[in-house]
Design an enzyme around this catalytic site. Structure first.
Site, short mmCIF file in Angstrom:
data_model
loop_
_atom_site.label_atom_id
_atom_site.label_comp_id
_atom_site.label_asym_id
_atom_site.label_seq_id
_atom_site.Cartn_x
_atom_site.Cartn_y
_atom_site.Cartn_z
N ARG A 51 -12.75 37.64 27.58
CA ARG A 51 -12.65 36.62 26.45
C ARG A 51 -12.47 35.39 26.89
O ARG A 51 -13.09 34.24 25.99
CB ARG A 51 -11.75 37.32 25.31
CG ARG A 51 -11.56 36.28 24.09
CD ARG A 51 -10.69 36.80 23.10
NE ARG A 51 -9.14 36.89 23.61
CZ ARG A 51 -8.12 37.40 23.03
NH1 ARG A 51 -8.39 38.14 21.88
NH2 ARG A 51 -7.23 37.29 23.38
N ARG A 100 -10.31 7.14 25.59
CA ARG A 100 -10.27 8.26 24.54
C ARG A 100 -11.64 7.95 23.70
O ARG A 100 -12.01 6.88 23.24
CB ARG A 100 -9.25 8.11 23.25
CG ARG A 100 -9.21 9.00 22.35
CD ARG A 100 -8.27 8.66 21.26
NE ARG A 100 -8.20 9.79 20.04
CZ ARG A 100 -9.37 9.82 19.16
NH1 ARG A 100 -10.35 8.74 18.99
NH2 ARG A 100 -9.26 10.79 18.14
N LYS A 147 -11.21 31.10 21.09
CA LYS A 147 -9.89 31.14 21.39
C LYS A 147 -9.39 29.53 21.62
O LYS A 147 -9.05 29.30 22.60
CB LYS A 147 -9.56 31.89 22.26
CG LYS A 147 -7.71 32.49 21.95
CD LYS A 147 -7.39 33.64 22.76
CE LYS A 147 -5.95 34.02 22.50
NZ LYS A 147 -5.59 34.32 21.20
N GLU A 179 -7.46 38.06 9.35
CA GLU A 179 -6.79 38.27 10.45
C GLU A 179 -5.37 37.72 10.15
O GLU A 179 -5.08 36.87 9.27
CB GLU A 179 -7.46 37.90 11.62
CG GLU A 179 -7.51 36.45 11.91
CD GLU A 179 -8.49 36.28 13.21
OE1 GLU A 179 -8.60 37.00 14.01
OE2 GLU A 179 -9.16 35.02 13.08
#
Length: 283
Positions: A51, A100, A147, A179
């Site tokens: 994963r 940035r 994820k 979920e």
């Protein structure tokens, strides 16, 4: 003293520092994984590493180590910390840039950090007594199969659930449970176990996938379809799965008892099967 891993070195946790210009800090431009440790060994490691590879590939971050090297570093980290039961946290970001900017500079090196957390989950009150969940609107982005370290919506949902006296939040979209904020959601009906099929709307849970396989091997039907909150409230049982909880019964949803308000036999059987699986296959 807790030891962490940072970009190829094992260092004291308090010395594991990253730049304020790291894109994980500035943009949540990163991926994480959490693997359980039981008896000092990694549980379901191959699934978590696969994963990790899928998630990093989806956002274009190149792993600085092979999967075998990542696993070896995790094992070394567990050993150095003397961890017997708990979690290994891994986070990889695109890295620190010179300034940035939404577009990263070409060729910046990713940041890879890992640390451990001692946490009992084999023999805990929540496993014996079950937990309560509270339903919350699902405010997350569309690629929940990745994820991502961007967990603001989940953190907000967890805080709201805690304020409601619950230990987990179930995210709801169009009336259907997607979920948990940090878990896969299941209910038990006359059909068998019902859980949402994998898609971009949910994360493919490693523990949940193992439970599905164990259920089918033991003759319990697994139905992969969405279920509504109303169906969950009327279910015989409900439970969650994650690396940090394994398989845990849900005995209340939004204050309403599920079944007889106690951990059900299907969830408890699956928990026992999973712990046996974890101990047999851990590395």
């Amino acid at each position: 003293m807790s030891i962490a891993y940072l970009n190829g070195r094992f260092v004291p946790l308090e010395q594991a520092q990253v730049s304020v210009l790291d894109r994980g800090f500035l943009f949540a431009d990163g991926i994480y994984e959490v693997a359980a440790v039981i008896d000092g060994r990694l549980v379901d490691s191959a699934s978590h590493l696969a994963r990790l590879e899928r998630s990093t590939g989806a956002i274009g971050i190149a792993l600085p180590l092979s999967l075998a090297e990542v696993e070896a570093a995790q094992k070394e980290l567990v050993a150095r910390n003397g961890l017997t039961e708990g979690l290994v946290y891994l986070q990889i970001t695109r890295g620190a840039d010179a300034t940035r900017d939404f577009l990263p500079s070409p060729g910046i090196a990713p940041t890879l950090v890992m640390f451990v957390q001692a946490k009992p989950f084999l023999d805990v009150p929540a496993a014996r007594n079950g937990i309560a969940v509270a339903t919350m609107p699902d405010l997350r982005w569309a690629r929940r199969d990745i994820k991502s370290v961007g967990l603001l919506a989940q953190a907000m949902a967890k805080r709201a659930a805690a304020e409601a006296g619950a230990q987990e939040a179930w995210m709801v979209e169009d009336g259907f449970v997607t979920e948990g904020a940090s878990s896969t959601a299941f209910i038990v009906t006359d059909e068998g176990i019902v859980t949402r099929p994998y898609s971009q709307a949910v994360l493919a849970g490693c523990t949940g996938a193992a439970l599905n396989a164990l259920a089918e091997e033991s003759g319990i039907a697994v139905i992969r379809r969405p279920f509504a909150v109303a169906e969950a409230l009327a279910a015989r049982e409900a439970f969650i799965a994650s690396a940090s909880t394994l398989c845990q019964s849900v005995v209340r949803i939004d204050g309403q008892a599920i079944g007889d308000g106690k951990p059900g036999p299907v969830a408890m059987r699956l928990r026992a099967l999973y712990i046996d699986f974890a101990r047999r296959t851990a590395v």
